[in-house]
Structure formats: structure tokens, C-alpha cells
Write a protein that holds these residues in place. Structure first.
Motif, PDB file in Angstrom:
ATOM      1  N   ALA A  49       0.825  -1.209   0.000  1.00 15.09           N
ATOM      2  CA  ALA A  49       0.000   0.000   0.000  1.00 15.09           C
ATOM      3  C   ALA A  49       0.859   1.259   0.000  1.00 15.09           C
ATOM      4  O   ALA A  49       2.000   1.263   0.468  1.00 15.09           O
ATOM      5  CB  ALA A  49      -0.915  -0.001   1.226  1.00 15.09           C
ATOM      6  N   ASP A  50       0.303   2.328  -0.552  1.00 13.25           N
ATOM      7  CA  ASP A  50       0.972   3.630  -0.489  1.00 13.25           C
ATOM      8  C   ASP A  50       0.752   4.289   0.867  1.00 13.25           C
ATOM      9  O   ASP A  50       1.650   4.935   1.410  1.00 13.25           O
ATOM     10  CB  ASP A  50       0.436   4.553  -1.593  1.00 13.25           C
ATOM     11  N   PRO A  59      -5.754   2.543  16.578  1.00 15.83           N
ATOM     12  CA  PRO A  59      -4.982   3.238  15.548  1.00 15.83           C
ATOM     13  C   PRO A  59      -3.469   3.072  15.717  1.00 15.83           C
ATOM     14  O   PRO A  59      -2.736   2.933  14.727  1.00 15.83           O
ATOM     15  CB  PRO A  59      -5.404   4.703  15.723  1.00 15.83           C
ATOM     16  N   ALA A  60      -3.005   3.085  16.961  1.00 15.70           N
ATOM     17  CA  ALA A  60      -1.575   2.904  17.209  1.00 15.70           C
ATOM     18  C   ALA A  60      -1.129   1.495  16.836  1.00 15.70           C
ATOM     19  O   ALA A  60      -0.026   1.287  16.301  1.00 15.70           O
ATOM     20  CB  ALA A  60      -1.244   3.194  18.670  1.00 15.70           C
ATOM     21  N   ARG A  61      -1.977   0.501  17.106  1.00 13.87           N
ATOM     22  CA  ARG A  61      -1.629  -0.874  16.747  1.00 13.87           C
ATOM     23  C   ARG A  61      -1.651  -1.066  15.232  1.00 13.87           C
ATOM     24  O   ARG A  61      -0.844  -1.816  14.673  1.00 13.87           O
ATOM     25  CB  ARG A  61      -2.604  -1.864  17.406  1.00 13.87           C
ATOM     26  N   VAL A  62      -2.568  -0.390  14.543  1.00 16.42           N
ATOM     27  CA  VAL A  62      -2.586  -0.414  13.080  1.00 16.42           C
ATOM     28  C   VAL A  62      -1.272   0.154  12.543  1.00 16.42           C
ATOM     29  O   VAL A  62      -0.650  -0.417  11.638  1.00 16.42           O
ATOM     30  CB  VAL A  62      -3.786   0.381  12.529  1.00 16.42           C
ATOM     31  N   ALA A  63      -0.836   1.278  13.116  1.00 25.27           N
ATOM     32  CA  ALA A  63       0.410   1.889  12.663  1.00 25.27           C
ATOM     33  C   ALA A  63       1.602   0.969  12.897  1.00 25.27           C
ATOM     34  O   ALA A  63       2.489   0.847  12.050  1.00 25.27           O
ATOM     35  CB  ALA A  63       0.620   3.221  13.381  1.00 25.27           C
ATOM     36  N   GLY A 104       4.088  -1.564   9.519  1.00 28.28           N
ATOM     37  CA  GLY A 104       5.512  -1.613   9.196  1.00 28.28           C
ATOM     38  C   GLY A 104       6.007  -0.294   8.633  1.00 28.28           C
ATOM     39  O   GLY A 104       5.856   0.759   9.266  1.00 28.28           O
ATOM     40  N   ASN A 105       6.559  -0.321   7.423  1.00 27.38           N
ATOM     41  CA  ASN A 105       7.120   0.889   6.811  1.00 27.38           C
ATOM     42  C   ASN A 105       6.110   1.663   5.977  1.00 27.38           C
ATOM     43  O   ASN A 105       6.464   2.669   5.353  1.00 27.38           O
ATOM     44  CB  ASN A 105       8.317   0.515   5.935  1.00 27.38           C
ATOM     45  N   VAL A 106       4.867   1.203   5.931  1.00 28.70           N
ATOM     46  CA  VAL A 106       3.844   1.905   5.167  1.00 28.70           C
ATOM     47  C   VAL A 106       3.358   3.113   5.973  1.00 28.70           C
ATOM     48  O   VAL A 106       2.990   2.960   7.141  1.00 28.70           O
ATOM     49  CB  VAL A 106       2.651   0.974   4.844  1.00 28.70           C
ATOM     50  N   PRO A 107       3.352   4.316   5.398  1.00 20.27           N
ATOM     51  CA  PRO A 107       2.910   5.509   6.144  1.00 20.27           C
ATOM     52  C   PRO A 107       1.448   5.394   6.571  1.00 20.27           C
ATOM     53  O   PRO A 107       0.600   4.910   5.819  1.00 20.27           O
ATOM     54  CB  PRO A 107       3.087   6.646   5.124  1.00 20.27           C
ATOM     55  N   GLY A 139       6.734   8.652  15.296  1.00 21.90           N
ATOM     56  CA  GLY A 139       6.777   7.204  15.423  1.00 21.90           C
ATOM     57  C   GLY A 139       5.437   6.510  15.304  1.00 21.90           C
ATOM     58  O   GLY A 139       5.374   5.289  15.364  1.00 21.90           O
ATOM     59  N   ILE A 140       4.359   7.267  15.146  1.00 22.61           N
ATOM     60  CA  ILE A 140       3.046   6.632  15.030  1.00 22.61           C
ATOM     61  C   ILE A 140       2.400   6.973  13.685  1.00 22.61           C
ATOM     62  O   ILE A 140       2.237   6.122  12.830  1.00 22.61           O
ATOM     63  CB  ILE A 140       2.114   7.022  16.191  1.00 22.61           C
ATOM     64  N   PHE A 141       2.028   8.246  13.506  1.00 20.16           N
ATOM     65  CA  PHE A 141       1.347   8.661  12.278  1.00 20.16           C
ATOM     66  C   PHE A 141       2.163   9.735  11.558  1.00 20.16           C
ATOM     67  O   PHE A 141       2.840  10.531  12.191  1.00 20.16           O
ATOM     68  CB  PHE A 141      -0.042   9.227  12.584  1.00 20.16           C
ATOM     69  N   ILE A 142       2.035   9.775  10.244  1.00 18.61           N
ATOM     70  CA  ILE A 142       2.658  10.875   9.503  1.00 18.61           C
ATOM     71  C   ILE A 142       1.760  12.107   9.503  1.00 18.61           C
ATOM     72  O   ILE A 142       2.218  13.220   9.240  1.00 18.61           O
ATOM     73  CB  ILE A 142       2.991  10.477   8.059  1.00 18.61           C
ATOM     74  N   ASP A 143       0.482  11.909   9.823  1.00 17.65           N
ATOM     75  CA  ASP A 143      -0.447  13.031   9.878  1.00 17.65           C
ATOM     76  C   ASP A 143      -1.670  12.635  10.687  1.00 17.65           C
ATOM     77  O   ASP A 143      -2.041  11.458  10.742  1.00 17.65           O
ATOM     78  CB  ASP A 143      -0.871  13.436   8.462  1.00 17.65           C
TER      79      ASP A 143
END
Length: 279
Positions: A193-194, A213-217, A221-224, A242-246
């Protein structure tokens, strides 16, 4: 748990941190026990209670009593008496929790979650002290260690129900989000995924304590990962390291909560479309 002791069942003006208990959850567990399960998954989250699981245990036959030996509440508990049904010995009990908070202390059940359940600033120290004592009573009853009960990640889930289940029913603690992510094979599905989009009603400091949401992040892995919330608290401003890019708030701060809830689906669609268009 939230179906019997959920915060959605009690209007904010009627929430009483000392009166709300988990007896109904124990009644549900009794009903489940009668079906002779081999494995029982108990979902913890969304509770309006902070009774340490006292009410739940009472329904299972394990009762807190005061100095006179009479059934009592968290504040006046002097010891724990009774015994659990021996059928629990043959059941694998799994706690599916959405937080990893301990029972007591600055990140415990009273301090972090008490205010949304009706606790005042004056209530929180007394409530935390009561939970601290409750851990010692659970330790005496089960022959375990009070410090371990207090400090185990997830013991503070659902107002301390985690502590009761871990000690008395010897439950296994699992992240509810991780359990569901494993069931749908999430990691392999998002590998190419992008972006991964996730969210919850309110993104705030609690989000980082193992919530979905934190567990999803973490699982992405490396997917934003981008998180959308009905509200985004100032303590969780974008980006969260370390959790979300936005993080993106979808509701209209000028509109009342009831209106935002009704329009949530449409607001989410518009917020996602706007965010993607800006990339």
C-alpha cells in the motif's frame, strides 16, 4: 464489556465514578460459562466504570467485604472472600484490550480514564489509592504479588477489570486490535500500500497507549499511516512521532457534538478526499 457497562449507556451528567460497577459483565460471563466454552475472549474497552472488576467478581462468587464481613464497594473493601466456579479452570480466558495502562499511578485507570467517566480532580487521588489497595487484596486472595497486579500492562483496562481477570481468572492479555488484525491477515494485505488510513472518535494522548490506531500503525511496518479523528487533541498534533505521519480532524468545531455525530460518515469522506488530493 461495553454492552453491559459501557460509557454510551450513561449520559455525561449521570456518570458516577463511585457508583458505576461491572456486575453486569460478570453476569454475562456466567451466561457464557454455562455454554461450556473452551476459549472465551472478553473484549475490554468503552467502560463507564472504575471498580477494579469488583462487581464482575461479585457476580462470579468472589466478593469484596468490609471489616464487618459485609459486601462492600471499592473504597471500603477490607478483604476478598468466596471462590470462583471450578469450571473456569478448564477455560482459556483471553482479554482483548485496547490499552496497555497499568492499574495505578499517573498512567493508571483513575488518572487517565477517570475524568471521562465522571471523576473529579478530587476523586482521582482517592480512586487511585483505592485501586492500589484493591491490588493488594487481589494479591492476598490469589497468592500473587500486588506490585505485579498494579504494574502489569493492561491491568488498568476498563477501569481495572484487566487486573481482576488477570489475577482471578488467570486470563491472557492480548491487544484486541492485534487479535483482529491477525484474523484478517492485515500485514500481508497492506504490504504494497501507499498509505494506510485509520482513525477513532478522538485522537489524543490515550491513542498511543495501545489503542487500535496505534496498533494499526505498528502493524503497517514501513507503510505511512494517517489517522482521522472526530477530534484531534492538541497533545496529539500532527505528526505524532513514530506513530502517524499526519492526524486529521473531521468534525466542524463550530457545530454541536450531536450534529457532528450525525454527519460523521460524510465528514470522513470529505476529509479523506481532501487529504489525498493534497498529496
Amino acid at each position: 464489556l461495553a454492552e453491559a457497562a459501557g460509557i454510551h449507556l450513561v449520559a455525561p451528567e449521570h456518570r458516577d465514578i463511585w457508583a458505576a460497577d461491572t456486575r453486569g459483565v460478570g453476569q454475562l460471563l456466567n451466561a457464557a460459562l454455562d455454554t461450556a466454552p473452551q476459549k472465551l475472549i472478553i473484549g475490554l474497552g468503552g467502560s463507564v466504570t472504575t471498580d477494579g472488576g469488583l462487581g464482575l467478581l461479585a457476580a462470579l462468587g468472589v466478593t469484596a467485604v468490609d471489616a464487618a464481613g459485609e459486601p462492600t464497594d471499592l473504597r471500603h473493601a477490607a478483604r476478598i472472600t468466596g471462590e470462583r466456579d471450578p469450571r473456569w479452570n478448564d477455560i482459556q480466558v483471553v482479554i482483548a484490550g485496547d490499552v496497555d495502562n497499568p492499574l495505578c499511578g499517573p498512567t493508571g485507570a483513575a488518572a487517565v480514564f477517570g475524568p471521562q467517566k465522571g471523576a473529579t480532580d478530587e476523586d482521582i487521588p482517592e480512586l487511585d489509592k483505592s485501586l492500589h489497595h484493591w491490588a493488594d487484596l487481589l494479591a492476598d486472595f490469589t497468592g500473587t504479588d500486588g506490585t505485579t497486579i498494579r504494574d502489569t500492562p493492561g491491568a488498568g483496562a476498563a477501569g481495572g477489570v484487566g487486573a481482576a481477570l488477570l489475577s482471578v481468572l488467570h486470563a491472557e492479555m492480548r491487544s484486541g486490535a492485534d487479535l483482529l488484525l491477525d484474523l484478517v491477515d492485515f500485514r500481508s494485505k497492506v504490504a504494497d500500500a501507499d498509505f494506510v488510513l485509520t482513525g477513532e472518535g478522538k485522537i489524543d494522548a490515550q491513542t498511543g497507549y495501545g489503542k487500535a490506531p496505534a496498533r494499526v500503525a505498528h502493524s503497517a511496518g514501513n507503510v505511512p499511516v494517517v489517522a482521522f479523528g472526530g477530534r484531534v487533541d492538541a497533545t496529539a498534533e500532527s505528526p505524532v512521532p513514530g506513530i502517524f505521519i499526519d492526524t486529521v480532524a473531521i468534525s466542524d468545531p463550530a457545530s454541536p457534538l450531536e450534529e457532528n455525530l450525525v454527519n460523521a460518515a460524510d465528514s470522513l469522506r470529505k476529509a479523506v478526499a481532501s487529504w489525498l488530493a493534497a498529496q
